[in-house]
Design a protein around this motif. Sequence first.
Motif, PDB file in Angstrom:
ATOM      1  N   LYS A  44       0.839  -1.236  -0.012  1.00 37.99           N
ATOM      2  CA  LYS A  44      -0.010   0.032   0.144  1.00 37.99           C
ATOM      3  C   LYS A  44       0.854   1.186   0.041  1.00 37.99           C
ATOM      4  CE  LYS A  44      -3.779  -2.356   2.422  1.00 37.99           C
ATOM      5  NZ  LYS A  44      -4.619  -2.462   3.738  1.00 37.99           N
ATOM      6  N   THR A  45       1.930   1.141   0.665  1.00 42.09           N
ATOM      7  CA  THR A  45       2.887   2.208   0.666  1.00 42.09           C
ATOM      8  C   THR A  45       3.450   2.510  -0.737  1.00 42.09           C
ATOM      9  OG1 THR A  45       3.583   1.957   3.006  1.00 42.09           O
ATOM     10  CG2 THR A  45       5.030   3.401   1.713  1.00 42.09           C
TER      11      THR A  45
ATOM     12  N   GLU B  20       0.830   4.492  -2.499  1.00 44.66           N
ATOM     13  CA  GLU B  20       1.051   5.952  -2.190  1.00 44.66           C
ATOM     14  C   GLU B  20       2.190   6.650  -2.798  1.00 44.66           C
ATOM     15  OE1 GLU B  20       1.071   5.555   2.319  1.00 44.66           O
ATOM     16  OE2 GLU B  20      -0.884   4.620   2.329  1.00 44.66           O
ATOM     17  N   LYS B  21       3.363   6.146  -2.890  1.00 44.72           N
ATOM     18  CA  LYS B  21       4.346   6.680  -3.623  1.00 44.72           C
ATOM     19  C   LYS B  21       4.392   6.448  -5.074  1.00 44.72           C
ATOM     20  CE  LYS B  21       7.505   6.080   0.362  1.00 44.72           C
ATOM     21  NZ  LYS B  21       8.837   5.660   0.802  1.00 44.72           N
TER      22      LYS B  21
END
Length: 511
Positions: free
Chosen positions: A381-382, A385-386
């Motif tokens: 998920k990170t 986001e990036k």
Amino acid sequence: MKNVSTLITCFSLLLFMGCKEKRVATPMDLAKENLIPKPVGMVATGSSFLLSSESVIYTDQEFRAQAQTLAAELKEITGINIGIAENEDESKSEGIILSKKTTNDDLKEEGYELNIEEDVMTISSNHPSGIFNAIQTIKQLLPTTIDSNKIEIASGKIIDYPNYEYRGAMLDVSRHFFSVDDVKQYIDYLAMFKMNVLHLHLSDDQGWRIEIKSWPKLAEIGGKTEVGGTEGGYYTQEDYKEIVQYAADRFITIIPEIDMPGHTNAALASYPELNCDGKSPEPYTGMKVGFSSFCVDKEITYKFIDDVVRELAAISPGKYFHIGGDESHATKKADYVIFVDKVQDIVSKHGKTMVGWDEVVTANIKSSSIAQFWASEDNAKTAVEKNVKLIMSPAKKAYLDMKYDSITKLGLKWAGYVEVDTGYDWNPAAYVEGITKENILGIEAPLWTETVTNMNELQFLVFPRLPGYAEIGWTQDSLRSWGEYKTRLASFKNRFEKMNINYYKSSKVDW
């Protein structure tokens, strides 16, 4: 006199025009053929195309290599010699025609159209890789038992193109070493099912497997060992180039991985200056992970990494370079972030895009880098986001080294058992909440080799799961279902056995 005249006319035609009788085609149903991966579209026309020693492949210069591949494959499978001729006007009334004329924008490079009529088989694609993929389909349309010099293939039309651009497998040659010929055999398995990436795990605690000319002890010392204490090995750069070219000839890209800053005992044992204490640890042949680390504070560490990346990038034509980054438990978190950031820049300097296991997203990675999801959904998920693309390799679904069940002798079970249906019946774009297809580069099925020592054992863990991963990567999600797929998979029993593949006879499949 009329009958005599007719005989003379026919005899004359036989002598001067060939006057061959029109073949009565055998009715066949293309829709009943079992293909893996399943094509996007397939329409049967109820007839058949005849392949014989009189058949000719017509091609232009762009597709000549693929024409030669097709002729060689047909010769190997059927024993029939097929001629190759220049395709000047694409108006042939019979034969196999390789054409660049396509009518579907969705084909892009890897897709193809296969139009099979009674007298003409036309393979159309925008790119040689599409022609190559069509050849894999044709091979599956051939009978598994050949007892004639005339082979009939069901008629109809197939339109086909991949679901994901990245469709790969990983082979760990560090825990146990596999020869150049073994790797080539694995490449052939991937090509059979239209996979286009082989990720080679070239370094780990137990062994360093690639010659680095500026740091020769990596191969001389680090290449000697493997899990269990048996003799390891390494690839010279010429060996590696041979593997890369063999893969490229089959439109498969080799992605090299040098795992760091953890999983580095073989390198540390080779060069003590890479350790913070300046001492070389003992060579390691166990299976424990997470205990080793480069000394991230030393400049020599980054000089070393720069040299390794430079040499390996120069002989790896693909755009990706994998830095590992997983299970770096012996590296402090702050040091890990600094390390990944620096290595990312080194990889970029040498013209490659960095790929790392999902832990790398905890550093300041660029949106152009790629994260390979294997364990942490939070890391996945990170990545989103990036704005970092993901390769989907969830261990619970896609790890080829996981046991099939509790009585499987080979493999590991830390991520659970992965039966054939478990490995097939999942959707990368629905596996982690919030991650959609637009976030995903593709799928990869890794094979770690702690328990795998030879090709017979490799085959057992790879087959019959590998075709399923290939289908996840290639076939549109809406066309896939386990109930239908397992029937197609069962039909490959004879092919596996003819190829002497030691496959697992899963009770989930009616072989």
